[in-house]
Motif scaffolding. Structure first.
Motif, mmCIF file in Angstrom:
data_model
loop_
_atom_site.group_PDB
_atom_site.id
_atom_site.type_symbol
_atom_site.label_atom_id
_atom_site.label_comp_id
_atom_site.label_asym_id
_atom_site.label_seq_id
_atom_site.Cartn_x
_atom_site.Cartn_y
_atom_site.Cartn_z
ATOM 1 N N ALA A 37 -6.987 -27.339 -35.202
ATOM 2 C CA ALA A 37 -6.624 -27.222 -36.482
ATOM 3 C C ALA A 37 -7.516 -26.479 -37.375
ATOM 4 C CB ALA A 37 -5.178 -27.717 -36.668
ATOM 5 N N MET B 1 -2.828 -28.349 -39.839
ATOM 6 C CA MET B 1 -2.407 -27.431 -38.860
ATOM 7 C C MET B 1 -1.576 -26.089 -39.430
ATOM 8 S SD MET B 1 -1.325 -30.380 -36.063
ATOM 9 C CE MET B 1 -1.662 -31.648 -36.961
ATOM 10 N N ALA C 271 -3.284 -23.721 -40.292
ATOM 11 C CA ALA C 271 -4.138 -22.858 -38.734
ATOM 12 C C ALA C 271 -2.757 -21.594 -38.904
ATOM 13 C CB ALA C 271 -4.392 -23.327 -38.035
ATOM 14 N N ASN D 273 -4.836 -32.353 -32.089
ATOM 15 C CA ASN D 273 -4.110 -30.709 -32.717
ATOM 16 C C ASN D 273 -4.935 -30.623 -33.743
ATOM 17 O OD1 ASN D 273 -2.300 -29.748 -30.424
ATOM 18 N ND2 ASN D 273 -0.630 -30.865 -30.946
#
Length: 306
Positions: A287, A182, A185, A283
């Protein structure tokens, strides 16, 4: 009123036990517990589940919060006895709900009851797991077959999760990689957009790789970054993790490092915490796919993604 609603909810959640397709797959203990709680259902309002749902008496997130009187994050026998008068019915309900056998019903197990209420008892009501079994993506008898770990989609075609300890280790690793992904990204395209502007404004060297791409193993350019930066990142992450692992707490969830400086997690209700856990997991998975796409795209096209 609350006591009546809870009894109606129990009736609704256990009415599936009378349907052959809804018989649980786990053990005879669960089957006996389901029958016992269903007996309570028949005494209180008969076997008409539709009528119970019509009256709004279904297991809900709000109901768990009301039952968890001491705000411990789980429902124990004493709390159940406040709304279910018969001790045998209390034992039967806890037996059906308490998947890990610790004598209490945490929110994950309660959520499993809600799923069984909607989707029958097989695989704990988890339709993702049910479909994975049908498609051959999960081995029958896997620990994921009836598992309340958040984000369980039943996807384990190689049968990597051979037991719960191994499953927890994989989840810990998945969360670590997801958190790193995350950050990456977000940082990858931002660095490609902002670094040239900062470099020009400050008169400092542009640290992007050739073609204004983010430094990476495939793009190159990592050698131009000050090693003190990498050292600082390693020291920070190692400190946070070592502090958490050296102070283990009972019931610690995989990936829980106790790092919540803004108190975004502490003090929330159990359903909100469960929702946050699922969002972080999803998430993180997205990611990891995104960062893989960034790296592959820039390597193949020689063009920055931003």
């Amino acid at each position: 009123m609350f006591r009546t609603s809870f009894l109606l909810a129990i009736a609704a959640s256990s009415a599936h036990a009378f349907a052959p397709a809804a018989l649980p797959l786990a053990t005879a203990r669960r089957g006996a517990a389901t029958s016992a709680v269903s007996g309570l259902s028949m005494q209180r309002l008969g076997s008409n589940k539709a009528a119970a749902i019509k009256d709004g008496a279904t297991l809900t997130k709000e109901l768990f919060t009301k039952l968890d009187a001491d705000r411990s994050g789980s429902i124990d026998l004493d709390e159940l006895k406040q709304v279910v008068p018969n001790n045998a019915d209390v034992q039967a309900l806890m037996s059906r709900a308490d998947l890990n056998g610790d004598g209490v019903m945490d929110y994950a197990e309660y959520e499993r009851l809600m799923l069984m209420d909607r989707n029958d008892d097989a695989q704990g009501g988890n339709l993702y797991v049910r479909n994975a079994l049908n498609l051959g993506l999960l081995k029958k008898g896997s620990v994921l077959e009836d598992c309340v770990m958040v984000g369980n989609k039943g996807f384990d075609p190689l049968n990597c999760a051979t037991n719960y300890d191994t499953l927890n280790q994989y989840r810990e690793a998945e969360l670590k990689h997801g958190r790193l992904a995350m950050l990456a990204a977000l940082g990858w395209p931002v660095s490609e957009l902002v670094q040239p502007l900062l470099s020009k404004a400050t008169g400092l060297p542009d640290l992007l790789a050739a073609g204004e791409k983010a430094p990476s193993v495939l793009n190159g350019g990592l050698g131009d970054i000050n090693p003190i930066f990498f050292m600082g990142v390693l020291i920070f992450t190692a400190t946070v993790e070592s502090v958490a692992l050296n102070k283990p707490s009972p019931g610690r969830l995989p990936g829980d490092l106790g790092f919540d400086p803004l108190s975004l997690y502490r003090g929330k209700t159990e359903d909100v915490k469960r929702d946050y856990q699922l969002k972080e997991l999803n998430n993180g998975r997205l990611a990891m796919l995104a960062i893989t796409y960034f790296a592959a795209t820039e390597f193949l096209t020689k063009q920055p993604v931003a």
